[in-house]
Write a protein that holds these residues in place. Structure first.
Motif, PDB file in Angstrom:
ATOM      1  N   LEU A  36       0.803  -1.224   0.000  1.00  9.41           N
ATOM      2  CA  LEU A  36       0.000   0.000   0.000  1.00  9.41           C
ATOM      3  C   LEU A  36       0.834   1.271   0.000  1.00  9.41           C
ATOM      4  CD1 LEU A  36      -2.914  -0.937   2.402  1.00  9.41           C
ATOM      5  CD2 LEU A  36      -2.972  -0.745  -0.071  1.00  9.41           C
ATOM      6  N   ARG A  39       0.501   3.308  -3.044  1.00 12.96           N
ATOM      7  CA  ARG A  39      -0.822   3.728  -3.470  1.00 12.96           C
ATOM      8  C   ARG A  39      -1.246   4.980  -2.733  1.00 12.96           C
ATOM      9  NH1 ARG A  39      -3.784  -0.330  -6.287  1.00 12.96           N
ATOM     10  NH2 ARG A  39      -5.211   1.411  -6.441  1.00 12.96           N
ATOM     11  N   SER A  40      -1.774   5.945  -3.468  1.00 11.07           N
ATOM     12  CA  SER A  40      -2.236   7.176  -2.834  1.00 11.07           C
ATOM     13  C   SER A  40      -3.598   6.982  -2.176  1.00 11.07           C
ATOM     14  CB  SER A  40      -2.307   8.301  -3.859  1.00 11.07           C
ATOM     15  OG  SER A  40      -3.228   7.976  -4.879  1.00 11.07           O
ATOM     16  N   ASP A  41      -4.360   5.988  -2.631  1.00  7.42           N
ATOM     17  CA  ASP A  41      -5.705   5.749  -2.094  1.00  7.42           C
ATOM     18  C   ASP A  41      -5.725   4.585  -1.102  1.00  7.42           C
ATOM     19  OD1 ASP A  41      -5.122   3.872  -4.020  1.00  7.42           O
ATOM     20  OD2 ASP A  41      -7.109   3.867  -4.899  1.00  7.42           O
ATOM     21  N   LYS A  42      -4.651   4.436  -0.331  1.00  7.81           N
ATOM     22  CA  LYS A  42      -4.507   3.270   0.544  1.00  7.81           C
ATOM     23  C   LYS A  42      -5.595   3.185   1.614  1.00  7.81           C
ATOM     24  CE  LYS A  42      -0.577   5.515   1.982  1.00  7.81           C
ATOM     25  NZ  LYS A  42       0.844   5.465   2.160  1.00  7.81           N
ATOM     26  N   TYR A  43      -6.071   4.328   2.110  1.00  7.26           N
ATOM     27  CA  TYR A  43      -7.091   4.287   3.160  1.00  7.26           C
ATOM     28  C   TYR A  43      -8.421   3.787   2.624  1.00  7.26           C
ATOM     29  CZ  TYR A  43      -3.592   6.732   5.814  1.00  7.26           C
ATOM     30  OH  TYR A  43      -2.413   7.055   6.438  1.00  7.26           O
ATOM     31  N   SER A  44      -8.774   4.179   1.420  1.00 13.52           N
ATOM     32  CA  SER A  44     -10.029   3.684   0.848  1.00 13.52           C
ATOM     33  C   SER A  44      -9.924   2.194   0.533  1.00 13.52           C
ATOM     34  CB  SER A  44     -10.410   4.471  -0.399  1.00 13.52           C
ATOM     35  OG  SER A  44      -9.444   4.306  -1.415  1.00 13.52           O
ATOM     36  N   ILE A  45      -8.726   1.735   0.173  1.00  7.65           N
ATOM     37  CA  ILE A  45      -8.527   0.305  -0.069  1.00  7.65           C
ATOM     38  C   ILE A  45      -8.720  -0.480   1.224  1.00  7.65           C
ATOM     39  CG2 ILE A  45      -6.805  -1.442  -0.697  1.00  7.65           C
ATOM     40  CD1 ILE A  45      -5.627   0.669  -2.618  1.00  7.65           C
ATOM     41  N   GLU A  47     -10.463   0.450   3.889  1.00 12.31           N
ATOM     42  CA  GLU A  47     -11.875   0.501   4.278  1.00 12.31           C
ATOM     43  C   GLU A  47     -12.693  -0.484   3.448  1.00 12.31           C
ATOM     44  OE1 GLU A  47     -13.491   2.000   6.784  1.00 12.31           O
ATOM     45  OE2 GLU A  47     -11.486   2.514   7.465  1.00 12.31           O
ATOM     46  N   ASN A  48     -12.397  -0.574   2.181  1.00 13.17           N
ATOM     47  CA  ASN A  48     -13.090  -1.522   1.316  1.00 13.17           C
ATOM     48  C   ASN A  48     -12.821  -2.957   1.764  1.00 13.17           C
ATOM     49  OD1 ASN A  48     -14.662  -2.362  -0.862  1.00 13.17           O
ATOM     50  ND2 ASN A  48     -12.920  -2.409  -2.245  1.00 13.17           N
TER      51      ASN A  48
END
Length: 58
Positions: A36, A39-45, A47-48
């Motif tokens: 992660l 990845r810039s969107d690691k928090y949304s990943i 949470e998903n």
């Protein structure tokens, strides 16, 4: 953990996760953090992933 044929799903590399069953939580946490970190969107990943796990527990 080898990247050879998995005894359960017969995929190379393993797609079912069988090869990771004996890994420690520390090892898995480090591996996930390393993946992660790019990845810039690691928090949304994350949470998903939490939502998927909650659905599987039902």
């Amino acid at each position: 953990m080898a990247f050879g044929d998995c005894p359960m799903c017969k995929s190379t590399p393993c797609k079912c996760g069988w090869d990771y069953q004996l890994c420690t939580n520390e090892y898995m946490s480090k591996m996930i953090a390393d993946l992660l970190s790019y990845r810039s969107d690691k928090y949304s990943i994350l949470e998903n992933a939490k939502n998927i796990l909650k659905e599987k527990e039902k």
